[in-house]
Design a protein around this motif. Sequence first.
Motif, PDB file in Angstrom:
ATOM      1  N   HIS A   1       0.857  -1.112   0.049  1.00 47.36           N
ATOM      2  CA  HIS A   1      -0.021   0.028   0.018  1.00 47.36           C
ATOM      3  C   HIS A   1       1.070   1.347   0.075  1.00 47.36           C
ATOM      4  CE1 HIS A   1      -3.755  -2.162   1.791  1.00 47.36           C
ATOM      5  NE2 HIS A   1      -3.645  -2.467   0.496  1.00 47.36           N
ATOM      6  N   GLU A   2       1.969   1.216   0.704  1.00 50.96           N
ATOM      7  CA  GLU A   2       2.723   2.254   0.802  1.00 50.96           C
ATOM      8  C   GLU A   2       3.387   2.724  -0.595  1.00 50.96           C
ATOM      9  OE1 GLU A   2       5.426   1.352   3.893  1.00 50.96           O
ATOM     10  OE2 GLU A   2       4.077   1.934   5.394  1.00 50.96           O
TER      11      GLU A   2
ATOM     12  N   GLY B   1       2.078   2.153  -3.240  1.00 47.30           N
ATOM     13  CA  GLY B   1       1.221   2.529  -4.289  1.00 47.30           C
ATOM     14  C   GLY B   1       0.291   1.418  -4.997  1.00 47.30           C
ATOM     15  N   PHE B   2       0.404   0.395  -4.359  1.00 46.56           N
ATOM     16  CA  PHE B   2      -0.379  -0.940  -4.796  1.00 46.56           C
ATOM     17  C   PHE B   2      -1.685  -0.828  -4.116  1.00 46.56           C
ATOM     18  CE2 PHE B   2       3.880  -2.364  -5.790  1.00 46.56           C
ATOM     19  CZ  PHE B   2       3.834  -2.782  -7.138  1.00 46.56           C
ATOM     20  N   ASP B   3      -2.761  -0.154  -4.867  1.00 42.42           N
ATOM     21  CA  ASP B   3      -3.903  -0.022  -4.229  1.00 42.42           C
ATOM     22  C   ASP B   3      -4.907  -1.020  -4.589  1.00 42.42           C
ATOM     23  OD1 ASP B   3      -3.186   2.569  -3.034  1.00 42.42           O
ATOM     24  OD2 ASP B   3      -3.835   3.571  -4.843  1.00 42.42           O
ATOM     25  N   ASP B   4      -4.523  -1.960  -5.393  1.00 48.27           N
ATOM     26  CA  ASP B   4      -5.474  -3.241  -5.819  1.00 48.27           C
ATOM     27  C   ASP B   4      -5.386  -4.356  -4.998  1.00 48.27           C
ATOM     28  OD1 ASP B   4      -2.612  -3.506  -6.617  1.00 48.27           O
ATOM     29  OD2 ASP B   4      -3.215  -4.837  -8.139  1.00 48.27           O
ATOM     30  N   ILE B   5      -4.346  -4.281  -4.097  1.00 42.42           N
ATOM     31  CA  ILE B   5      -4.260  -5.603  -3.175  1.00 42.42           C
ATOM     32  C   ILE B   5      -4.943  -5.303  -1.851  1.00 42.42           C
ATOM     33  CG2 ILE B   5      -1.783  -4.763  -2.369  1.00 42.42           C
ATOM     34  CD1 ILE B   5      -2.800  -8.464  -3.345  1.00 42.42           C
ATOM     35  N   GLU B   6      -5.676  -6.191  -1.418  1.00 43.92           N
ATOM     36  CA  GLU B   6      -6.338  -5.978   0.055  1.00 43.92           C
ATOM     37  C   GLU B   6      -6.097  -7.170   0.933  1.00 43.92           C
ATOM     38  OE1 GLU B   6      -7.603  -3.546   1.239  1.00 43.92           O
ATOM     39  OE2 GLU B   6      -7.821  -2.472  -0.792  1.00 43.92           O
ATOM     40  N   TRP B   7      -6.141  -7.168   2.180  1.00 40.27           N
ATOM     41  CA  TRP B   7      -5.769  -8.096   2.899  1.00 40.27           C
ATOM     42  C   TRP B   7      -6.910  -9.492   2.659  1.00 40.27           C
ATOM     43  CZ3 TRP B   7      -7.101 -12.023   6.323  1.00 40.27           C
ATOM     44  CH2 TRP B   7      -6.009 -12.515   7.038  1.00 40.27           C
ATOM     45  N   GLY B   8      -6.004 -10.459   2.322  1.00 38.79           N
ATOM     46  CA  GLY B   8      -7.126 -11.775   1.862  1.00 38.79           C
ATOM     47  C   GLY B   8      -6.587 -12.062   0.484  1.00 38.79           C
ATOM     48  N   ASP B   9      -6.206 -11.172  -0.111  1.00 37.08           N
ATOM     49  CA  ASP B   9      -5.852 -11.479  -1.605  1.00 37.08           C
ATOM     50  C   ASP B   9      -4.430 -12.148  -1.725  1.00 37.08           C
ATOM     51  OD1 ASP B   9      -8.111  -9.995  -2.324  1.00 37.08           O
ATOM     52  OD2 ASP B   9      -7.050  -8.159  -2.689  1.00 37.08           O
ATOM     53  N   ASP B  10      -4.421 -12.974  -2.653  1.00 37.34           N
ATOM     54  CA  ASP B  10      -3.114 -13.659  -3.206  1.00 37.34           C
ATOM     55  C   ASP B  10      -2.177 -12.619  -4.011  1.00 37.34           C
ATOM     56  OD1 ASP B  10      -1.080 -15.406  -2.862  1.00 37.34           O
ATOM     57  OD2 ASP B  10      -2.027 -17.081  -4.130  1.00 37.34           O
ATOM     58  N   PHE B  11      -0.892 -12.864  -3.544  1.00 36.81           N
ATOM     59  CA  PHE B  11       0.079 -11.793  -4.455  1.00 36.81           C
ATOM     60  C   PHE B  11       0.304 -12.359  -5.869  1.00 36.81           C
ATOM     61  CE2 PHE B  11       2.114 -11.265   0.100  1.00 36.81           C
ATOM     62  CZ  PHE B  11       1.252  -9.889   0.249  1.00 36.81           C
ATOM     63  N   GLY B  12       0.276 -11.395  -6.888  1.00 41.66           N
ATOM     64  CA  GLY B  12       0.635 -11.761  -8.105  1.00 41.66           C
ATOM     65  C   GLY B  12       2.112 -11.403  -8.438  1.00 41.66           C
ATOM     66  N   SER B  13       2.470 -11.710  -9.558  1.00 37.16           N
ATOM     67  CA  SER B  13       3.921 -11.226  -9.886  1.00 37.16           C
ATOM     68  C   SER B  13       4.485  -9.804  -9.509  1.00 37.16           C
ATOM     69  CB  SER B  13       4.282 -11.528 -11.408  1.00 37.16           C
ATOM     70  OG  SER B  13       4.129 -13.012 -11.785  1.00 37.16           O
ATOM     71  N   PRO B  14       3.778  -8.634  -9.794  1.00 35.73           N
ATOM     72  CA  PRO B  14       4.143  -7.447  -9.493  1.00 35.73           C
ATOM     73  C   PRO B  14       4.091  -7.212  -8.048  1.00 35.73           C
ATOM     74  CG  PRO B  14       2.344  -7.319 -11.386  1.00 35.73           C
ATOM     75  CD  PRO B  14       2.458  -8.569 -10.728  1.00 35.73           C
ATOM     76  N   HIS B  15       3.493  -7.771  -7.335  1.00 32.55           N
ATOM     77  CA  HIS B  15       3.562  -7.694  -5.813  1.00 32.55           C
ATOM     78  C   HIS B  15       4.805  -8.239  -5.351  1.00 32.55           C
ATOM     79  CE1 HIS B  15      -1.022  -7.662  -6.637  1.00 32.55           C
ATOM     80  NE2 HIS B  15      -0.739  -6.483  -6.497  1.00 32.55           N
TER      81      HIS B  15
END
Length: 430
Positions: free
Chosen positions: A287-288, A290-304
């Motif tokens: 979140h810090e 700038g990845f606003d698309d990820i929320e707690w409970g989501d799995d991480f993708g390659s960019p994350h």
Amino acid sequence: MKATIAELPKYVDKEVKVGAWIANKRSSGKIAFLQLRDGSGFVQGVIVKSDVAEEVFQTAKSITQESSVYVTGTVQKDERSPFGYELLVTNVELIHTSTDYPITPKEHGTEFLMDNRHLWLRSKRQHAVMKVRNEIIRATYEFFNENGFVKVDPPILTGSAPEGTTELFATKYFEEDAYLSQSGQLYMEAAAMALGKVFSFGPTFRAEKSKTRRHLIEFWMIEPEMAFVEFEENLEVQEQYVSYVVQSVLKNCQLELKTLGRDISKLENITAPFPRISYDDAITFLHEKGFDDIEWGDDFGSPHETAIAESFDKPVFITHYPTKIKPFYMQPHPEREDVVLCADLIAPEGYGEIIGGSERIHDMDLLSKRVEEHQLDPETYKWYLELRQYGSVPHSGFGLGLERTVAWISGVEHVRETIPFPRLLNRLYP
């Protein structure tokens, strides 16, 4: 004296005979240079017209790419050569003439090279990648053998999905339904209850319709499983193993890494311990960033994963993922029901997850509950549940994807170069 190219350093100033293929050549009126390969390595053969019979020099000048030969000559040191040696050739015996070899020294497109994978493997770059792969496999066996693990081979044909997924290749097993294995883990847990510390190394299959540079349909996994080992100790084994493999490649594949243009300074730093970040902190970090698309409970993708890895110069463990996004068999955190005792190991430089591991549920009642919650057939998993019925113990394990690890250590961009004959979403040839 017959010798391979890899053995030439033992025969300096001596005459040897080498069976080889012509990788490339160039010549002038008085001298010819043959780039020779024999599978063990590459070396330059130098033929001086005035020192050999006329027919030998003419053979050297006219010989075609990938023709096979026996070459006789004297081994000499050559500081200009990456290999450090060259062959002063006195005779060339033609075994077979190759005509119209499709892969020339010019640039070729990826699809063309993949269509000719059976020949592309002969190139210097692909040879180097396969040698790195081989060293990782050799070091893997060495590490686990030296640390008291027993090699066990789980089945490739299974009657169920180890992780409860639908991304499986189905087949008929006489009158029953069967699947190509996507993991040997459940069987390795049974083996650990018999042998203590075990590991497997074999092919796995994922019917995942992904086209990313990190994915293959068929790939190889190293899957250790350990009885009486809990979460923290499991992480320590992983970092020791990965460090061991990287240092073995650095020691034994210097020429191959140089051929691949690998920045070895980034590998020299890969020693245990590895940094760790919890899933909770990873979400805050993203979140810090700038990845606003990820929320707690989501799995991480390659960019994350890449963003997290860029903050470290070693592989990093992301620990304690949410229970709901992980497989049914993972042990819950003792103080939090919403996360499990698991970790993914993320390689540096954007190569993504190379290991997934966890402590396994060892309580019979809890595992039965998880099977029910995931709507799995209790009869199918009856044997797996029985491991908790007869002398259950805390146990842990992990799986390392070989091809992603080869890609990271060798520095190649796409996993399709890290396996001899890749199986991709739209590729089953050659």
